[in-house]
Design an enzyme around this catalytic site. Structure first.
Site, short mmCIF file in Angstrom:
data_model
loop_
_atom_site.label_atom_id
_atom_site.label_comp_id
_atom_site.label_asym_id
_atom_site.label_seq_id
_atom_site.Cartn_x
_atom_site.Cartn_y
_atom_site.Cartn_z
N GLU A 178 48.66 36.12 44.67
CA GLU A 178 48.11 35.46 43.80
C GLU A 178 49.22 35.94 42.41
O GLU A 178 48.67 36.40 41.37
CB GLU A 178 46.77 35.67 43.27
CG GLU A 178 45.75 35.04 44.29
CD GLU A 178 44.25 34.91 43.68
OE1 GLU A 178 43.90 36.00 42.97
OE2 GLU A 178 43.77 34.04 44.09
N ASP A 192 37.69 32.50 50.17
CA ASP A 192 37.24 33.32 49.05
C ASP A 192 35.96 33.44 48.52
O ASP A 192 35.61 32.72 47.63
CB ASP A 192 38.09 32.81 47.86
CG ASP A 192 38.20 33.93 46.59
OD1 ASP A 192 37.90 34.99 46.77
OD2 ASP A 192 38.91 33.29 45.44
N GLU A 215 30.33 35.39 41.72
CA GLU A 215 31.45 34.44 41.08
C GLU A 215 31.21 33.10 41.39
O GLU A 215 31.47 32.05 40.54
CB GLU A 215 32.93 35.03 41.52
CG GLU A 215 33.90 33.85 41.26
CD GLU A 215 35.53 34.27 41.66
OE1 GLU A 215 35.50 35.45 42.19
OE2 GLU A 215 36.21 33.61 41.57
C1 GCU Z 1 39.21 35.36 43.51
C2 GCU Z 1 38.91 35.69 41.99
C3 GCU Z 1 39.78 36.46 41.25
C4 GCU Z 1 40.30 37.63 42.07
C5 GCU Z 1 40.66 37.32 43.49
C6 GCU Z 1 40.80 38.66 44.32
O1 GCU Z 1 40.22 34.64 43.66
O2 GCU Z 1 38.68 34.29 41.73
O3 GCU Z 1 39.47 36.70 39.95
O4 GCU Z 1 41.22 38.17 41.48
O5 GCU Z 1 39.65 36.67 44.21
O6 GCU Z 1 39.92 38.92 45.01
O7 GCU Z 1 41.93 39.17 44.22
#
Ligand code: GCU
Length: 695
Positions: A265, A338, A366
């Site tokens: 990410e 996720d 979440e």
């Molecule tokens: C999810 C979440 C993010 C987080 C990511 C992770 O995508 O929305 O906020 O950073 O998980 O676990 O790294």
């Protein structure tokens, strides 16, 4: 039992204080005198164990309890041997856990036989997604308890008191480790000022046997150290990390190690330098090894190497099996995408046979209604832990593949993303505390059942809390029948209710991004957004049907599962209903096992979710006489909001999918009260300064 209930009532706050939830499951009780005989030692952990027994003893008045340190082959990690008046353990932390176990048995009326209690995992961790400025990523219970913007480096008495309460809560359920900052780590956390505060936190947590860890940003040598590269094979980079580790261990001699989100990410990582995850993890592991530290390396990666995001972590990590040092644990989220309300288990569990793999669960809700919706998550974690991977024959469950029972591994661990914040009751929704509690207890014993956990938590959290006891609230039997049983049932059904009203039959990732993953958003796909961040990528609804084809004729994600699962998931006739649309794209008139069409079945699930929440409201209303007014009112309001949320999910999803199915909503389903236009108008993507970003 009657005696127990009276005890519980007596033990409850005698001077009727309002219950604001801050005491968690550790509400004060009237002290019963006890003598504690313990080894002569000035250890802080032992002192905690002694004090807890002296202050909270609910057993026979005047009893003597002996704490003894003893090597014993039957004891693993911080395990202990328990009997009514004796606790034996090989470590001082073991004596502390034994003390909490004894007190819990007394307070919940569970018997104590002569028995050995060993933890399933060596490390039982909370991951805090807290940022140095005090914000909490995916946190819904206020700001961080560890960090704050204004005076990040000044430690106040109030900070210390809160950290102590936090440490005590963790220790009481067997948690022994905390990662203090967000996996999307700021390099700042490794700067001298912040490390000073890390030391202050560690000093408060230590007497409760809780060790601290930090999430680190892989590019810290560049961002903080001014180096030109963070290449893990560059000697200057290794040197930088070695010096940083020495600095940390000088301050915190029992520092646990690093948690790393890398090449994921947008986070920097070894792949930026043409290196592998193993190269990156091993470099840090070698740096920490002389200090006894560990690396937890996250497998939450999904670079678009394959069209199906659900396959990517497996594709990247399986070729690296056996290449990690023995002080590295690969941290794997429970499902392949996720933290959705329901996912099949990640196929990495069991598939990595020569690598220590640790499950990561999300305690903060979440995708399950934040701190508004009531969702007790133990059934979800139990479902994952008990899933049979078949990787080493039948019975190789996720639990056994990660706790050292199936594969030899030097270290074992389980992590949960915390739901704790500065809110008075810690978790926003009072029932969120049950998730913190259940996570800790399951990390200690991964075979515990959800129903045992509801029973324990409800007794500890609510028994004797009614502000004024009407005549009806007189006996244990009455409390059990009118509070414990129905509220436990509510909790046990609550996660399935969320699945029903939001993402039934294997649907996933169809939430609103505009509202930070709260509420429905199956349409959500702003122009330019990366496809696998948008719901239409996951539900694939079209005139022909709905669902993600992961069969051998589609993305073939099924093939990442060991037989007989691959074949079972691959065939819609044998695929469990709850994973149907996860693995299959099926016509709207597909005939379900129930005999109904897929469309009708979908509609009924959405409707059932709504009805379940309404039933939760009725159950809670009837529980009123048994609960203090403050917590009753807060939960009642939250359930009201959840009920509206459930209706919104149902209406929005049915009306949206109806555009593709062109089928009528079955007559037994409550007609929509919203229009699709109104729902869409409320969910327009918010403009972002820098164009489309990670939602
Ligand atoms: C999810 C979440 C993010 C987080 C990511 C992770 O995508 O929305 O906020 O950073 O998980 O676990 O790294």
């Amino acid at each position: 039992m009657k005696k127990l209930f009276i005890l519980l009532c007596l033990g409850a706050p005698l001077a009727l204080r309002a219950e604001d939830g801050h005491q968690l499951w550790l509400r004060p009780h009237a002290a019963v005198p006890v003598t504690v005989v313990a080894p002569a030692s000035s250890s802080a952990v032992l002192a905690t164990a002694r004090r807890e027994l002296q202050q909270h003893w609910q057993g026979a008045a005047g009893a003597t309890v002996t704490l003894a340190l003893r090597k014993d082959k039957a004891l693993k990690y911080d395990g202990f041997r328990l009997s009514k008046q004796k606790i034996e353990a090989a470590t001082e932390a073991g004596l502390l856990y034994g003390a909490y176990e004894l007190l819990r048995r007394q307070q919940t009326g569970q018997p104590v036989a002569s028995e050995v209690c060993n933890p399933s995992y060596e490390l039982r961790l909370l991951n805090h997604w807290d940022n140095p400025d005090g914000s909490v990523e995916r946190g819904y219970a206020g700001k961080s308890i560890f960090w704050r913007q204004d005076s990040a480096l000044v430690v106040t008495r109030r900070d210390q008191k809160l950290w102590q309460e936090y440490a005590r809560a963790n220790a009481s359920i067997g948690l022994n480790s905390s990662v203090l900052n967000n996996v999307n780590a700021s390099p700042l956390i490794l700067s001298a000022g912040y490390l000073g505060r890390v030391k202050a936190i560690a000093d408060v947590l230590r007497p409760y046997g809780v060790r601290v860890y930090l999430s680190v940003k892989f590019s810290s040598p560049v961002l903080l150290g001014g180096l030109k590269t963070a290449d893990p094979l560059d000697p200057a980079v290794v040197k930088w990390w070695q010096a940083k580790a020495q600095e940390i261990y000088r301050l915190v001699p029992d520092f646990g190690g690093f948690l790393v989100k890398a090449s994921s990410e947008g986070q920097p990582g070894p792949q930026d330098y043409g290196r592998t995850h193993a190269d990156g993890a091993n470099m840090l592991a070698d740096v920490l090894r002389p200090h006894g530290g560990l690396v937890m390396w996250r497998a939450f990666v999904y670079s678009p190497s394959d069209k199906d995001r659900a396959k990517q972590a497996y594709n990247e990590f399986v070729p690296l099996d056996g290449k990690f040092r023995d002080n590295v644990l690969v941290q794997v989220k429970n499902g392949p995408v996720d933290f959705q309300p329901r996912e099949p288990f990640s196929p990495l569990f069991g598939a990595l046979k020569k690598t220590a793999v640790m499950p990561e669960f999300q305690i903060t809700q979440e995708y399950l209604g934040h701190a508004t919706d009531l969702a007790f998550l133990a059934p979800m974690w139990e479902e994952c832990l008990r899933s049979d991977t078949h990787q080493a024959g039948p019975g190789s469950t996720v639990a056994r593949c990660t706790d050292g029972s199936v594969y030899a591994q030097k270290h074992s661990a389980m992590a949960g993303v915390s739901n704790v914040g500065l809110d008075t009751n810690w978790t926003g929704q009072d029932f969120g505390q049950a998730n913190w509690y259940a996570f800790g207890r399951l990390a200690w014993n991964n075979t515990l059942s959800s129903s045992q956990l509801t029973d324990e938590w409800l007794k500890l959290t609510f028994a004797g809390s009614a502000a004024s006891a009407p005549a009806a609230v007189g006996s244990a039997a009455d409390w059990n029948a009118h509070f414990l049983a129905p509220v436990a049932q509510l909790m046990l059904a609550s996660r399935e209710a969320v699945v029903n009203y939001s993402m039934p039959l294997g649907l996933h990732h169809i939430m609103s991004a505009t509202h930070d993953h709260y509420g429905p958003g199956p349409w959500w796909a702003p122009p330019g957004m990366r496809a696998d961040w948008t719901p239409p990528y996951y539900h694939q609804a079209d005139a022909r049907g709905v669902g993600f084809d992961r069969t051998t004729a589609g993305s073939s994600a099924v093939s990442q599962y060991h037989e007989p699962l691959a074949a079972r998931f691959n065939d819609p006739a044998t695929c469990p209903d709850e994973y149907l649309l996860w693995f299959h794209h099926l016509p709207w008139d597909f005939k379900m096992k129930s005999g109904r069409t897929l469309w009708d079945e979908l509609a009924l699930h959405y409707d059932q979710g709504v009805q379940q929440v309404r039933q939760f409201q009725r159950t809670w209303d009837q529980a009123r006489p048994y609960v203090d007014a403050e917590r009753f009112g807060t939960v009642q309001n939250k359930l009201r909001a959840q009920s509206g949320n459930a209706v919104l999910w149902k209406d929005a999803c049915l009306l949206y999918f109806q555009q593709f199915s062109h089928l009528p909503i079955p007559p037994t389903v409550e007609p929509p009260m919203h229009t699709l236009d109104a729902v869409l108008a409320n969910d327009l993507p918010r403009p972002r300064a820098n164009g489309p970003a990670r939602p």
